[in-house]
Design an enzyme around this catalytic site. Structure first.
Site, PDB file in Angstrom:
ATOM      1  N   LYS A  26       0.874  -1.180   0.000  1.00  0.00           N
ATOM      2  CA  LYS A  26       0.000   0.000   0.000  1.00  0.00           C
ATOM      3  C   LYS A  26       0.908   1.226   0.000  1.00  0.00           C
ATOM      4  O   LYS A  26       1.369   1.685   1.051  1.00  0.00           O
ATOM      5  CB  LYS A  26      -0.883  -0.028   1.256  1.00  0.00           C
ATOM      6  CG  LYS A  26      -2.230   0.686   1.127  1.00  0.00           C
ATOM      7  CD  LYS A  26      -2.178   2.106   0.657  1.00  0.00           C
ATOM      8  CE  LYS A  26      -1.956   3.096   1.774  1.00  0.00           C
ATOM      9  NZ  LYS A  26      -1.793   4.497   1.278  1.00  0.00           N
ATOM     10  N   GLU A  58       9.702   1.853  10.399  1.00  0.00           N
ATOM     11  CA  GLU A  58      10.727   2.808   9.954  1.00  0.00           C
ATOM     12  C   GLU A  58      10.058   4.173   9.997  1.00  0.00           C
ATOM     13  O   GLU A  58       9.224   4.482   9.138  1.00  0.00           O
ATOM     14  CB  GLU A  58      11.157   2.495   8.505  1.00  0.00           C
ATOM     15  CG  GLU A  58      11.839   1.160   8.331  1.00  0.00           C
ATOM     16  CD  GLU A  58      13.228   1.118   8.940  1.00  0.00           C
ATOM     17  OE1 GLU A  58      13.757   2.175   9.308  1.00  0.00           O
ATOM     18  OE2 GLU A  58      13.756   0.008   9.073  1.00  0.00           O
ATOM     19  N   GLU A  71      10.138  17.025  13.382  1.00  0.00           N
ATOM     20  CA  GLU A  71      10.562  16.744  12.003  1.00  0.00           C
ATOM     21  C   GLU A  71       9.806  17.666  11.042  1.00  0.00           C
ATOM     22  O   GLU A  71       8.578  17.696  11.047  1.00  0.00           O
ATOM     23  CB  GLU A  71      10.232  15.285  11.668  1.00  0.00           C
ATOM     24  CG  GLU A  71      10.674  14.892  10.272  1.00  0.00           C
ATOM     25  CD  GLU A  71      10.303  13.452   9.929  1.00  0.00           C
ATOM     26  OE1 GLU A  71       9.168  13.025  10.237  1.00  0.00           O
ATOM     27  OE2 GLU A  71      11.139  12.767   9.328  1.00  0.00           O
ATOM     28  N   CYS A  84      13.893  11.026   5.525  1.00  0.00           N
ATOM     29  CA  CYS A  84      13.623  10.631   6.915  1.00  0.00           C
ATOM     30  C   CYS A  84      14.864  10.837   7.772  1.00  0.00           C
ATOM     31  O   CYS A  84      14.779  11.208   8.934  1.00  0.00           O
ATOM     32  CB  CYS A  84      13.191   9.179   6.970  1.00  0.00           C
ATOM     33  SG  CYS A  84      14.289   8.098   6.068  1.00  0.00           S
TER      34      CYS A  84
HETATM   35  P1  NAD Z   1       2.470   8.986   6.698  1.00  0.00           P
HETATM   36  O1  NAD Z   1       2.648   8.398   8.040  1.00  0.00           O
HETATM   37  O2  NAD Z   1       1.535  10.089   6.508  1.00  0.00           O
HETATM   38  O3  NAD Z   1       2.017   7.848   5.651  1.00  0.00           O
HETATM   39  C1  NAD Z   1       2.766   6.674   5.425  1.00  0.00           C
HETATM   40  C2  NAD Z   1       1.858   5.608   4.856  1.00  0.00           C
HETATM   41  O4  NAD Z   1       0.883   5.249   5.831  1.00  0.00           O
HETATM   42  C3  NAD Z   1       1.073   6.052   3.611  1.00  0.00           C
HETATM   43  O5  NAD Z   1       0.984   4.974   2.712  1.00  0.00           O
HETATM   44  C4  NAD Z   1      -0.294   6.369   4.193  1.00  0.00           C
HETATM   45  O6  NAD Z   1      -1.340   6.266   3.254  1.00  0.00           O
HETATM   46  C5  NAD Z   1      -0.413   5.293   5.259  1.00  0.00           C
HETATM   47  N1  NAD Z   1      -1.380   5.590   6.328  1.00  0.00           N
HETATM   48  C6  NAD Z   1      -1.828   6.792   6.748  1.00  0.00           C
HETATM   49  N2  NAD Z   1      -2.715   6.628   7.769  1.00  0.00           N
HETATM   50  C7  NAD Z   1      -2.797   5.300   7.999  1.00  0.00           C
HETATM   51  C8  NAD Z   1      -3.509   4.500   8.937  1.00  0.00           C
HETATM   52  N3  NAD Z   1      -4.326   5.039   9.846  1.00  0.00           N
HETATM   53  N4  NAD Z   1      -3.339   3.155   8.901  1.00  0.00           N
HETATM   54  C9  NAD Z   1      -2.500   2.603   8.002  1.00  0.00           C
HETATM   55  N5  NAD Z   1      -1.803   3.288   7.087  1.00  0.00           N
HETATM   56  C10 NAD Z   1      -1.942   4.636   7.092  1.00  0.00           C
HETATM   57  O7  NAD Z   1       3.940   9.357   6.207  1.00  0.00           O
HETATM   58  P2  NAD Z   1       4.327  10.105   4.858  1.00  0.00           P
HETATM   59  O8  NAD Z   1       3.931  11.539   4.991  1.00  0.00           O
HETATM   60  O9  NAD Z   1       3.854   9.317   3.696  1.00  0.00           O
HETATM   61  O10 NAD Z   1       5.920   9.961   4.898  1.00  0.00           O
HETATM   62  C11 NAD Z   1       6.742  10.830   5.582  1.00  0.00           C
HETATM   63  C12 NAD Z   1       7.217  10.189   6.870  1.00  0.00           C
HETATM   64  O11 NAD Z   1       7.874   8.951   6.581  1.00  0.00           O
HETATM   65  C13 NAD Z   1       8.258  11.042   7.572  1.00  0.00           C
HETATM   66  O12 NAD Z   1       7.982  11.073   8.942  1.00  0.00           O
HETATM   67  C14 NAD Z   1       9.562  10.303   7.301  1.00  0.00           C
HETATM   68  O13 NAD Z   1      10.554  10.536   8.253  1.00  0.00           O
HETATM   69  C15 NAD Z   1       9.096   8.885   7.282  1.00  0.00           C
HETATM   70  N6  NAD Z   1      10.046   8.026   6.563  1.00  0.00           N
HETATM   71  C16 NAD Z   1      10.833   7.187   7.297  1.00  0.00           C
HETATM   72  C17 NAD Z   1      11.779   6.390   6.648  1.00  0.00           C
HETATM   73  C18 NAD Z   1      12.699   5.476   7.430  1.00  0.00           C
HETATM   74  O14 NAD Z   1      13.388   4.692   6.801  1.00  0.00           O
HETATM   75  N7  NAD Z   1      12.739   5.549   8.738  1.00  0.00           N
HETATM   76  C19 NAD Z   1      11.892   6.447   5.256  1.00  0.00           C
HETATM   77  C20 NAD Z   1      11.063   7.302   4.549  1.00  0.00           C
HETATM   78  C21 NAD Z   1      10.137   8.092   5.219  1.00  0.00           C
END
Ligand code: NAD
Length: 503
Positions: free
Chosen positions: A185, A260, A393, A294
């Site tokens: 997803k 992550e 962040e 991230c």
């Molecule tokens: P997000 O948490 O908004 O969304 C991530 C994913 O979760 C998306 O696919 C989203 O549709 C899904 N999602 C949202 N609500 C959900 C729910 N209630 N249940 C299940 N899935 C749900 O994050 P984002 O804005 O897409 O990404 C940015 C974040 O990702 C930043 O905080 C960044 O630091 C982090 N990130 C971490 C790493 C790592 O390796 N640690 C790598 C890349 C990004």
């Protein structure tokens, strides 16, 4: 030159299928703010279909299903996927740049990394059969024991938008290598290349149901996937706030998760370093991928004796970063992914000003970009450790700066965060680097650089940056469960009933 966004459906059971509710979501080019296509919007009914397909992929043709296929067979499919990705690199890189706004060069690096990651896990899959049965030495000769590593089963993979296809690959490649069947997803903000992965899997003849791809909203597609009773594990990459929700829903079924999450990583620059080299890593470490990293080293700690000269360099270099449409030759900074992210980042900058910080450069939309979600590289000083800009962040091209006078103070400031993803130290004194490496509370440490990432090394954080490790052999372990097998090999009766003293 722009290219059309392919019109795709959900990828379920090896076929393209319209979502049950027939709804679609717009794809917006963050450079122009124009709608350039759409993606299907899955809901819980589609999740049920995809989970069902994945379960069947693991139970079909007794003994010949995906999990029982030899590692060599799985490796062959992964290599074929890698080859097709490489073949389509120019197209995939353009789609990625159009969809999430990253400069075309950087998108092309991502696609190389995607192919490299599939190749790498193909190799690990090929070596997996030999490792699957590991003997354990026991203190009693009457028993022998071994450990089997088995695929966990059906896995839900939820991913973000900053490296859309690459973050998906970090999960898909090891999951498939391990023999799991997966439902991916991706983020609703950038799913286009992930759907193309479905087409690649179809073309290489990946058995139906082994990989299913559901695009859609987090609440409508991600949430039902995370709590589905037939999903055996959830691997999540995204914000700490969403990660926490996913953990809570998985906890209802005691479902294993790996996380992550976000970061607020420090880069510590000592006075004994070459300022040009340090400036390049500092700028790259925070502004690469339009600052949406991230592990961005977004908190600069610089020794007070060089702070002024160093900041001057950073400012003049930042002003020379080429900001343009990501497809334009030489682009170094494109737009952030969406209007929502743009507003959020502007709010962070405005809050920092209100709290008393100084905007050394940037902070605005570049004057020459009339449209699109562009934000100048921004450097903020006069920051205190209680300010939002220091603690939270931003996930955009914003660097905040503090000075330090001693190594101890640098360590204290570096670790002054709820996060623990990355940390970098820049110094010519390698003993000092070694001390800093041990003192950092983070899952990844860079010495005299920031951000390089190789699929052979483990990736992941501590504290609120998550747990579990992706990449390397650790990434494969995420999708394997350990089974202990112990056999009684003596001809003698065990003797609990007849001679309890033998125990
Ligand atoms: P997000 O948490 O908004 O969304 C991530 C994913 O979760 C998306 O696919 C989203 O549709 C899904 N999602 C949202 N609500 C959900 C729910 N209630 N249940 C299940 N899935 C749900 O994050 P984002 O804005 O897409 O990404 C940015 C974040 O990702 C930043 O905080 C960044 O630091 C982090 N990130 C971490 C790493 C790592 O390796 N640690 C790598 C890349 C990004």
């Amino acid at each position: 030159m722009s290219i059309p966004i392919p019109s795709r459906q959900l990828f379920i059971d090896g076929e393209w299928r319209e979502p049950v509710n027939r709804k679609r979501l717009s794809v917006i080019n963050p450079s122009t703010e124009e709608v350039i296509g759409d993606i299907p919007s899955a809901t819980s009914e589609d999740v049920d279909l995809a989970v069902d397909a994945a379960s069947r992929a693991l139970s079909r043709n007794k003994g010949k299903d995906w999990s029982c296929a030899s590692g060599a067979t799985r490796g062959k499919y992964l290599r074929a996927i890698a080859a097709k990705i490489t073949e389509r690199k120019p197209m995939l890189a353009k789609l990625e740049a159009l969809d999430c706004g990253k400069p075309l060069d950087e998108a092309a690096w991502d696609i190389d990394d995607v192919a490299g990651c599939f190749e790498y896990y193909a190799e690990l899959a090929e070596g997996l059969d030999a490792k699957q049965k590991t003997p354990v030495s026991l203190p009693m000769e009457t028993f022998k024991s071994h450990v089997l590593k088995e695929p966990i089963g059906v896995v839900g993979l939820i991913t973000p938008w900053n490296y859309p296809l690459l973050m998906a690959t970090w999960k898909v490649a090891p999951a498939l290598a391990a023999g799991c069947a997966a439902i991916l997803k991706p983020s609703e903000l950038a799913s286009v290349t992930c759907l193309e992965l479905g087409e690649v899997c179809r073309e290489v003849g990946l058995p139906p149901g082994v990989l299913n791809i559901l695009t859609g909203l987090g609440t409508e597609a991600g949430a039902p996937l995370a709590c589905h009773p037939h999903v055996d594990k959830v691997a999540f990459t995204g914000s700490s706030a969403t990660g926490s929700k996913v953990m809570a829903s998985a906890a209802q079924l005691v479902k294993p998760v790996s996380m992550e999450l976000g970061g607020k990583s420090p880069i510590v620059v000592f006075e004994d370093t070459d300022l040009d080299k340090a400036a390049e890593w500092t700028i790259f470490g925070c502004f690469w991928t339009n600052g949406q990293i991230c592990s961005a080293t977004s908190r600069l700690l610089v020794h007070e004796s060089i702070a002024e000269a160093f900041c001057q360099r950073l400012v003049s270099w930042s002003k020379n970063i080429k900001i343009s449409d990501p497809l334009e030759e030489g682009c170094r900074l494109g737009p952030v992914v969406s209007g929502g992210q743009y507003e959020k980042i502007k709010q962070f900058i405005s809050n920092a000003k209100t709290e008393g910080a100084t905007i050394l450069c940037g902070g605005n939309r570049p004057q020459h970009m009339k449209k699109g979600f562009f934000i100048e590289p921004t450097i903020i000083t006069d920051v205190t450790t209680s300010m939002q800009i220091w603690r939270e962040e931003v996930f955009g091209p914003v660097l905040c700066v503090k000075t330090f006078s001693t190594e101890e103070e640098a360590v204290e400031l570096a670790n002054d965060t709820h996060y623990g993803l990355g940390a970098a130290v820049i110094s010519n004194d390698l003993e000092r680097c070694e001390r800093m490496t041990k003192a950092f509370k983070a899952g990844i440490v860079w010495v005299n650089c920031s951000q390089p990432c190789f699929c052979q090394s483990p990736w992941g954080g501590i504290k609120r940056s998550g747990f579990g490790r992706e990449l390397g052999e650790w990434g494969l372990e995420n999708y394997l469960s350990v089974k202990q097998v112990t056999q009684y090999i003596s001809d003698e009766p065990w003797g609990w009933y007849t001679a309890p003293s033998k125990m």
